[in-house]
Design an enzyme around this catalytic site. Structure first.
Site, PDB file in Angstrom:
ATOM      1  N   TYR A  89      22.849 -32.792 -14.065  1.00  0.00           N
ATOM      2  CA  TYR A  89      22.062 -31.600 -14.829  1.00  0.00           C
ATOM      3  C   TYR A  89      21.608 -32.433 -15.885  1.00  0.00           C
ATOM      4  CZ  TYR A  89      23.604 -27.361 -12.289  1.00  0.00           C
ATOM      5  OH  TYR A  89      23.792 -26.171 -11.613  1.00  0.00           O
ATOM      6  N   GLU A 115      13.197 -33.850 -17.188  1.00  0.00           N
ATOM      7  CA  GLU A 115      12.049 -32.917 -17.688  1.00  0.00           C
ATOM      8  C   GLU A 115      11.531 -33.142 -18.953  1.00  0.00           C
ATOM      9  OE1 GLU A 115      13.783 -28.899 -16.798  1.00  0.00           O
ATOM     10  OE2 GLU A 115      13.805 -29.300 -14.691  1.00  0.00           O
TER      11      GLU A 115
END
Length: 121
Positions: free
Chosen positions: A53, A60
Site C-alpha cells: 500500500y 501514484e
C-alpha cells in the site's frame, strides 16, 4: 512531455504494487468462494499490504507530481471560460487536491487493514 511521465520509475512502483495487490486480492476472493482458502493466500492478503500500500500510494503521488508541470503547461483536461456551459475546470488544481486528499484518506484505509489483519490473523 506526457511520455516522459510514463517512463518515470514511480509508474513502475505503483503498477507493480497494485498488480501484486490485485493478484492476491482476487486469489483470496476466488478461493473464498470455493470454500478452500489456503492460509498462505489469507496471510498474503492481510500482510503484504503493509509494504504494497505505501509503495503503490508513493508511486501514484510521485507520478502525479511528475505530471504537474506538463498538465499546467498543456492545459490537459482543463476547461476555460468563456464557454457555452459557463463552466470551468482546472485539472492542475484538481490533481493537487487529489494529492492532498491522500493525507486523511490513506491512513484511514491503512489502519483499517491493520485492524482487519489483527482480527483475521
Amino acid at each position: 512531455s506526457f511520455s516522459q511521465v510514463q517512463t518515470e520509475d514511480s509508474v513502475l512502483l505503483f503498477v507493480v504494487a497494485w498488480t501484486i495487490t490485485e493478484i492476491i486480492r482476487y486469489s483470496f476472493y476466488t478461493f473464498s468462494l470455493l470454500n478452500h482458502l489456503p492460509y498462505l493466500i489469507k496471510w498474503a492478503r492481510y500482510t503484504l499490504f503493509i509494504v504494497l500500500y505505501p509503495m503503490g500510494v508513493s508511486g501514484e503521488l510521485l507520478t502525479i507530481y511528475a505530471a504537474l508541470p506538463f498538465v499546467r503547461q498543456s492545459g490537459l483536461y482543463s476547461i476555460s471560460l468563456p464557454n457555452k456551459y459557463n463552466f470551468s475546470f482546472d485539472y492542475y488544481t484538481f490533481l493537487i487536491l487529489v494529492m492532498i486528499s491522500y493525507i486523511p484518506i490513506f491512513p484511514q484505509l491503512y489502519f483499517h487493514m491493520l485492524h482487519q489483519r489483527r482480527k483475521v490473523l
